[in-house]
Design an enzyme around this catalytic site. Structure first.
Site, PDB file in Angstrom:
ATOM      1  N   SER A  29       1.026  -1.656   0.212  1.00 31.95           N
ATOM      2  CA  SER A  29      -0.014  -0.409  -0.009  1.00 31.95           C
ATOM      3  C   SER A  29       1.158   1.116  -0.488  1.00 31.95           C
ATOM      4  O   SER A  29       1.970   1.278  -0.698  1.00 31.95           O
ATOM      5  CB  SER A  29      -0.652  -0.132   1.209  1.00 31.95           C
ATOM      6  OG  SER A  29      -1.966   1.001   1.230  1.00 31.95           O
ATOM      7  N   HIS A  56      -2.770  -0.485  -3.135  1.00 34.52           N
ATOM      8  CA  HIS A  56      -3.844   0.117  -3.090  1.00 34.52           C
ATOM      9  C   HIS A  56      -3.236   1.309  -4.052  1.00 34.52           C
ATOM     10  O   HIS A  56      -2.703   1.697  -3.857  1.00 34.52           O
ATOM     11  CB  HIS A  56      -3.978   0.635  -1.791  1.00 34.52           C
ATOM     12  CG  HIS A  56      -4.412  -0.277  -0.683  1.00 34.52           C
ATOM     13  ND1 HIS A  56      -4.672  -0.822   0.319  1.00 34.52           N
ATOM     14  CD2 HIS A  56      -4.319  -2.209  -0.571  1.00 34.52           C
ATOM     15  CE1 HIS A  56      -4.696  -1.466   1.310  1.00 34.52           C
ATOM     16  NE2 HIS A  56      -4.679  -1.990   0.435  1.00 34.52           N
ATOM     17  N   ASP A 149      -4.538  -4.743   5.699  1.00 34.11           N
ATOM     18  CA  ASP A 149      -4.579  -5.340   5.134  1.00 34.11           C
ATOM     19  C   ASP A 149      -3.195  -6.485   3.973  1.00 34.11           C
ATOM     20  O   ASP A 149      -2.296  -6.006   4.532  1.00 34.11           O
ATOM     21  CB  ASP A 149      -4.862  -4.336   3.179  1.00 34.11           C
ATOM     22  CG  ASP A 149      -5.492  -5.105   2.469  1.00 34.11           C
ATOM     23  OD1 ASP A 149      -5.942  -6.700   2.664  1.00 34.11           O
ATOM     24  OD2 ASP A 149      -5.451  -4.983   0.877  1.00 34.11           O
TER      25      ASP A 149
END
Length: 203
Positions: A29, A56, A149
């Site tokens: 991310s 992301h 995540d």
């Protein structure tokens, strides 16, 4: 067996991949680009594995990752189109505004959920499908990123007999994602990104 169980069993038997090579899922991310570059630079040209990068991304901007990452590796870097067949010695990248699942040797895209109140966890989603389809041939890597995540996805990969990695916190621009995975006890190896491909090859 009730009809629902039969349906699940049937779905699972169809979904298992017959590919004889490992598939490495790599999630990042915030701060992920630098980590991706370091890891990709270290991938041998003929490792015999496929690599799938899930990051992301801003849903409103086209991803420049394929162009940026192809500059640091001689392994072909491909942006995923729906139902693309996974081949060894290729690097696949999720496009923006999509979620990605693995299914029997192909990568399937679907639109990112529109609901604002739902947490967007594309790495967990992909890793869980990777574990289900590729079983002990699945490898999961969590790199730099905020929040958590990837943690549940690594757990699924580990539970299916696969191998899991996290970037060491000292080299991560944002250590929350790797830290979450390590604290959950779902990481086999903690390494800087440039040392992960060599360790995968050893395993």
């Amino acid at each position: 067996m009730n009809p629902l169980s039969m349906k699940k069993a049937d779905h699972k038997s169809k979904a298992l991949s017959s590919n004889a090579f490992p598939v490495v899922g790599i999630g990042a991310s915030a701060g992920g680009l630098d980590a991706f570059k370091k890891l990709l630079k270290a991938i041998p040209e003929n490792s015999g594995m496929a690599y799938v990068l899930v990051q992301h991304l801003d849903p409103h901007h086209e991803s420049l990752l394929p162009e940026l990452l192809q500059k640091v590796t001689s392994v072909p870097v491909v942006e995923i189109s729906d139902d693309i067949k996974v081949e060894p010695d290729h690097i696949y990248i999720i496009p923006s505004n999509k979620i990605l699942l693995a299914n029997d040797g192909v990568l399937q895209l679907s639109p990112r959920p529109a609901k604002k109140n739902e947490r967007y966890l594309p790495i967990d989603l992909f890793f869980k499908s990777l574990a289900e389809i590729h079983q002990d041939q699945a490898i999961g890597v969590v790199l730099s990123g905020a929040a958590s995540d990837g943690t549940q996805g690594l757990k699924a990969i580990k539970d299916s007999g696969g191998v899991t990695f996290a970037q060491d916190e000292a080299s991560a621009a944002y250590e929350s994602m790797p830290h979450s995975a390590v604290m959950a006890g779902v990481v086999d190896y903690i390494l800087p990104p440039e040392k992960i491909p060599q360790k995968i090859m050893e395993i």
